[in-house]
Design a protein around this motif. Sequence first.
Motif, short mmCIF file in Angstrom:
data_model
loop_
_atom_site.label_atom_id
_atom_site.label_comp_id
_atom_site.label_asym_id
_atom_site.label_seq_id
_atom_site.Cartn_x
_atom_site.Cartn_y
_atom_site.Cartn_z
N CYS A 60 -51.82 47.47 -10.85
CA CYS A 60 -51.17 46.35 -10.18
C CYS A 60 -52.17 45.20 -10.05
O CYS A 60 -53.33 45.42 -9.73
CB CYS A 60 -50.70 46.80 -8.81
N ASN A 61 -51.71 43.99 -10.26
CA ASN A 61 -52.57 42.81 -10.16
C ASN A 61 -52.00 41.78 -9.20
O ASN A 61 -52.09 40.59 -9.40
CB ASN A 61 -52.77 42.18 -11.55
N VAL A 62 -51.38 42.26 -8.12
CA VAL A 62 -50.64 41.40 -7.20
C VAL A 62 -51.32 41.38 -5.83
O VAL A 62 -51.84 42.39 -5.37
CB VAL A 62 -49.18 41.91 -7.07
N LEU A 63 -51.31 40.20 -5.18
CA LEU A 63 -51.85 40.04 -3.84
C LEU A 63 -50.71 39.75 -2.88
O LEU A 63 -49.91 38.83 -3.11
CB LEU A 63 -52.85 38.88 -3.81
N TYR A 64 -50.61 40.55 -1.81
CA TYR A 64 -49.60 40.37 -0.77
C TYR A 64 -50.27 40.08 0.55
O TYR A 64 -51.39 40.52 0.80
CB TYR A 64 -48.77 41.65 -0.58
N ARG A 65 -49.54 39.37 1.42
CA ARG A 65 -49.97 39.19 2.81
C ARG A 65 -48.84 39.66 3.70
O ARG A 65 -47.69 39.26 3.54
CB ARG A 65 -50.26 37.72 3.09
N PHE A 66 -49.17 40.54 4.64
CA PHE A 66 -48.20 41.04 5.61
C PHE A 66 -48.59 40.53 6.98
O PHE A 66 -49.72 40.74 7.43
CB PHE A 66 -48.17 42.57 5.60
N ASP A 67 -47.68 39.83 7.63
CA ASP A 67 -47.90 39.29 8.97
C ASP A 67 -47.31 40.28 9.98
O ASP A 67 -46.09 40.43 10.06
CB ASP A 67 -47.23 37.92 9.09
N THR A 68 -48.17 40.98 10.72
CA THR A 68 -47.70 42.00 11.65
C THR A 68 -47.00 41.40 12.86
O THR A 68 -46.17 42.06 13.48
CB THR A 68 -48.87 42.89 12.13
N GLY A 69 -47.32 40.17 13.20
CA GLY A 69 -46.66 39.51 14.32
C GLY A 69 -45.24 39.10 13.98
O GLY A 69 -44.31 39.26 14.77
N GLU A 70 -45.05 38.58 12.79
CA GLU A 70 -43.73 38.12 12.33
C GLU A 70 -42.97 39.20 11.56
O GLU A 70 -41.79 39.02 11.26
CB GLU A 70 -43.88 36.89 11.42
N VAL A 71 -43.63 40.29 11.22
CA VAL A 71 -43.08 41.36 10.38
C VAL A 71 -42.52 40.74 9.10
O VAL A 71 -41.36 40.88 8.74
CB VAL A 71 -42.01 42.21 11.11
N LEU A 72 -43.39 40.02 8.40
CA LEU A 72 -43.02 39.25 7.21
C LEU A 72 -44.02 39.51 6.10
O LEU A 72 -45.23 39.45 6.32
CB LEU A 72 -43.00 37.76 7.55
N THR A 73 -43.51 39.82 4.90
CA THR A 73 -44.35 40.03 3.74
C THR A 73 -44.19 38.85 2.79
O THR A 73 -43.08 38.40 2.52
CB THR A 73 -43.97 41.32 2.99
N ILE A 74 -45.32 38.34 2.27
CA ILE A 74 -45.30 37.21 1.34
C ILE A 74 -46.10 37.58 0.10
O ILE A 74 -47.23 38.07 0.21
CB ILE A 74 -45.90 35.95 1.99
N LEU A 75 -45.52 37.36 -1.06
CA LEU A 75 -46.23 37.53 -2.33
C LEU A 75 -47.08 36.28 -2.52
O LEU A 75 -46.57 35.18 -2.65
CB LEU A 75 -45.24 37.68 -3.48
N LEU A 76 -48.41 36.44 -2.51
CA LEU A 76 -49.30 35.30 -2.61
C LEU A 76 -49.65 34.92 -4.04
O LEU A 76 -49.89 33.76 -4.33
CB LEU A 76 -50.59 35.57 -1.83
N GLY A 77 -49.74 35.89 -4.92
CA GLY A 77 -50.09 35.55 -6.29
C GLY A 77 -50.20 36.76 -7.19
O GLY A 77 -50.31 37.88 -6.74
N ILE A 78 -50.16 36.48 -8.49
CA ILE A 78 -50.29 37.50 -9.52
C ILE A 78 -51.40 37.05 -10.46
O ILE A 78 -51.34 35.94 -11.01
CB ILE A 78 -48.98 37.69 -10.29
#
Length: 66
Positions: free
Chosen positions: A43-61
Amino acid sequence: MKLPPVSCAGEDCVPYMRYGHSASAIGDLVYIFGGRNDTHGACNVLYRFDTGEVLTILLGILTIRP
C-alpha cells in the motif's frame, strides 16, 4: 463502549485491513501510511484519522509503492 460510525471525506477513505504499516498520533490526529495485505499487496496511501471528529481523510497516494 460502542464506537460511532466513521465519517469519510471523499471516496475510498476508509483504509482496508493491513499489516506492516506505520502509524503516528499527534494530538487528536492519527496518521496511517503503507503496509500490505494479502489481497491488495503493498500500500502506498497516507490517511489521517481525526479521533475527535471520528473522520477519516485520504491525504495522498504516492506514485511509487514502498
